[in-house]
Design a protein around this motif. Structure first.
Motif, short mmCIF file in Angstrom:
data_model
loop_
_atom_site.label_atom_id
_atom_site.label_comp_id
_atom_site.label_asym_id
_atom_site.label_seq_id
_atom_site.Cartn_x
_atom_site.Cartn_y
_atom_site.Cartn_z
N LYS A 96 101.28 59.11 37.77
CA LYS A 96 101.91 59.41 36.49
C LYS A 96 101.12 58.76 35.36
CE LYS A 96 106.29 58.85 33.96
NZ LYS A 96 107.65 58.25 34.04
N THR A 97 100.85 59.52 34.30
CA THR A 97 100.09 58.98 33.17
C THR A 97 100.51 59.71 31.90
OG1 THR A 97 97.84 58.47 32.37
CG2 THR A 97 98.14 60.57 33.52
N GLY A 98 99.70 59.63 30.85
CA GLY A 98 99.97 60.33 29.60
C GLY A 98 98.77 60.27 28.70
N GLN A 99 98.66 61.21 27.77
CA GLN A 99 97.52 61.23 26.85
C GLN A 99 97.59 60.05 25.89
OE1 GLN A 99 94.86 63.43 26.96
NE2 GLN A 99 95.86 64.01 28.87
N ALA A 109 94.05 67.19 27.14
CA ALA A 109 93.89 66.59 25.82
C ALA A 109 93.41 67.61 24.80
CB ALA A 109 92.91 65.41 25.89
N ASN A 110 92.41 68.38 25.19
CA ASN A 110 91.87 69.40 24.28
C ASN A 110 92.93 70.42 23.91
OD1 ASN A 110 90.35 72.31 24.18
ND2 ASN A 110 89.17 70.72 23.16
N THR A 111 93.69 70.87 24.90
CA THR A 111 94.74 71.86 24.64
C THR A 111 95.82 71.29 23.73
OG1 THR A 111 94.37 72.88 26.80
CG2 THR A 111 96.48 73.33 25.74
N ARG A 112 96.28 70.07 24.01
CA ARG A 112 97.37 69.47 23.25
C ARG A 112 96.97 69.22 21.80
NH1 ARG A 112 102.27 66.60 24.09
NH2 ARG A 112 103.00 66.11 21.99
N LEU A 113 95.79 68.68 21.58
CA LEU A 113 95.37 68.39 20.21
C LEU A 113 95.23 69.66 19.39
CD1 LEU A 113 94.77 65.52 21.39
CD2 LEU A 113 92.92 65.40 19.72
N THR A 114 94.65 70.69 19.99
CA THR A 114 94.49 71.96 19.28
C THR A 114 95.84 72.53 18.89
OG1 THR A 114 92.43 72.41 20.48
CG2 THR A 114 93.52 74.27 19.41
N GLU A 115 96.78 72.53 19.82
CA GLU A 115 98.13 73.05 19.54
C GLU A 115 98.83 72.22 18.47
OE1 GLU A 115 100.05 72.98 23.31
OE2 GLU A 115 99.14 74.86 24.01
N ASP A 116 98.73 70.90 18.55
CA ASP A 116 99.43 70.04 17.59
C ASP A 116 98.83 70.13 16.20
OD1 ASP A 116 101.15 69.28 19.55
OD2 ASP A 116 100.42 67.23 19.75
N ASP A 118 93.43 60.92 29.30
CA ASP A 118 94.54 60.30 30.01
C ASP A 118 94.50 58.79 29.81
OD1 ASP A 118 94.80 62.87 30.91
OD2 ASP A 118 94.02 62.47 32.90
N GLY A 119 95.66 58.19 29.58
CA GLY A 119 95.71 56.75 29.36
C GLY A 119 95.15 55.96 30.52
N ALA A 120 95.33 56.45 31.74
CA ALA A 120 94.81 55.75 32.91
C ALA A 120 93.29 55.68 32.89
CB ALA A 120 95.29 56.45 34.18
N LEU A 121 92.65 56.76 32.43
CA LEU A 121 91.19 56.77 32.32
C LEU A 121 90.74 55.97 31.11
CD1 LEU A 121 90.50 60.55 33.10
CD2 LEU A 121 90.20 58.59 34.63
N ALA A 122 91.46 56.09 30.00
CA ALA A 122 91.10 55.36 28.79
C ALA A 122 91.16 53.85 29.03
CB ALA A 122 92.02 55.76 27.65
N PRO A 146 101.21 56.22 24.82
CA PRO A 146 100.96 57.58 25.32
C PRO A 146 101.90 58.56 24.63
CG PRO A 146 101.12 56.02 27.14
CD PRO A 146 101.55 55.28 25.91
N PHE A 147 101.40 59.76 24.30
CA PHE A 147 102.22 60.73 23.59
C PHE A 147 102.56 61.94 24.45
CE2 PHE A 147 97.78 61.26 22.36
CZ PHE A 147 97.54 62.60 22.58
N THR A 148 102.26 61.86 25.74
CA THR A 148 102.70 62.88 26.70
C THR A 148 103.08 62.18 28.00
OG1 THR A 148 100.52 63.25 27.68
CG2 THR A 148 101.09 64.61 25.76
N THR A 149 103.75 62.90 28.87
CA THR A 149 103.97 62.45 30.24
C THR A 149 103.33 63.48 31.16
OG1 THR A 149 106.05 61.34 29.70
CG2 THR A 149 105.67 61.90 32.02
#
Length: 345
Positions: free
Chosen positions: A184-187, A217-224, A261-265, A281-284
């Motif tokens: 489990k992680t998040g952006q 991440a790319n999908t979420r930022l573009t949509e937001d 992903d926060g885990a990678l960051a 994190p701003f997603t789950t």
């Protein structure tokens, strides 16, 4: 606004820049460990023909918050896919798995390790799957797969599965099948400590943000950005094949922040003392093992393996690889124990 410089004071393997250069060279050819040197002739006995690359519409009934439940119930039974894997002969009798080789603590080669073996949290899981299916944890042919090639590699039959910090989403479920979650992680945002950026908010105005192609991440930022949830002035033009490439761009001052992903960051921040995670994190999101949509028996087998792995193996792997970057308390990272397996076929 953006200083064109390489940040000093790197630690770890002699600096992330050095690691990135090493990885860039390594990614120029197919990764095969010394113990898995079977030729890649495109006909390694994978079950079924390759599927043409393409993007299908996501199931309208699927919601990303529940996407991790859309998998098959566990089973130990062999089917056509597993039978084909077991039928491979000689040096080809291996599980073929797409992984990362440049994500610190997840799937990476430590230059200080003379064996040159891949190590990390994802790699531990691969060995556990190989042991269950083929009776040998080392019966694996690893293939280094860039972020933007994960789905094509499965569809074209180049790998049996992808174990590469891959988030389960409805969109991806149109193209591949996923196991139950294993993490489990998040952006989250990664930026220089001196940056004005405070988190995923208005402080992103007039900044350049790097993401990996085909990433959540790319999908979420573009949509937001399109929806006005983050400033319209955020520049998202820097899109790279691998998430580590974003860190190099950040170090060179070509971008102001990275979203991954926060885990990678967290692993990247552990290597470069000049950067840090910004905000919460701003997603789950949940990582899953990705497989061909028709490989039902393989999906069910991996889900059975994960039931055992969550009880015995997961925590030890976390302690070995991730506790130093994510903290000793693994509570927020533990995958949920599936209460439901909602996919029927």
């Amino acid at each position: 606004m953006r200083a064109r410089r390489v940040r000093a004071g790197l630690k770890g393997w002699g600096g992330v820049g050095a690691m990135a250069a090493f990885c860039a060279l390594a990614l120029a050819f197919v990764l095969l460990l010394p113990r898995t040197q079977s030729p890649d002739d495109g006909s390694a006995g994978l079950d079924g023909p390759g599927v043409a690359e393409g993007h299908q519409a996501a199931d309208a009934a699927c919601k990303d918050k529940d996407a991790e439940k859309l998998t098959l119930s566990p089973s130990a039974a062999d089917g056509d896919t597993i039978a084909a894997i077991k039928a491979r002969q000689g040096e080809k009798r291996k599980l073929i798995v797409g992984v990362d080789q440049n994500s610190y603590r997840w799937g990476y080669r430590d230059p200080n390790n003379t064996t040159a073996a891949l190590e990390g949290f994802d790699i531990d899981l691969v060995h556990r799957i190989a042991e269950d299916i083929l009776g040998d944890p080392d019966a694996v042919q690893f293939k280094a797969i860039p972020t933007n090639q994960r789905i094509p590699a499965i569809q074209e039959g180049r790998v049996d599965m992808i174990v590469r910090t891959m988030t389960i989403t409805c969109d991806r479920l149109s193209d591949v099948a996923f196991s139950a979650p294993y993490f489990k992680t998040g952006q989250q945002l990664l930026a220089p400590k001196s940056s004005k950026i405070k988190g995923y908010d208005a402080t992103l105005a007039d900044t350049k943000v790097c993401t990996a192609a085909s990433s959540t991440a790319n999908t979420r930022l573009t949509e937001d950005r399109d929806a006005g949830r983050i400033p319209k002035s955020v520049n998202l033009d820097t899109v790279v094949p691998n998430q580590l490439d974003c860190l190099v761009r950040l170090q060179l001052g070509e971008v102001d922040a990275v979203v991954t992903d926060g885990a990678l960051a967290a692993s990247q921040a552990a290597q470069d003392p000049t950067v840090e995670l910004k905000g919460d994190p701003f997603t789950t999101e949940y990582y899953g093992v990705a497989m061909n949509k028709d490989a039902d028996d393989l999906v069910r087998r991996v889900n059975r393996i994960l039931v055992e792995y969550r009880a015995s193996g997961w925590q030890a792997s976390y302690d070995t690889w991730l506790s130093a970057t994510l903290g000793t308390d693994a509570t927020t990272s533990k995958p949920p124990t599936p209460a439901q397996y909602l996919r029927e076929s």
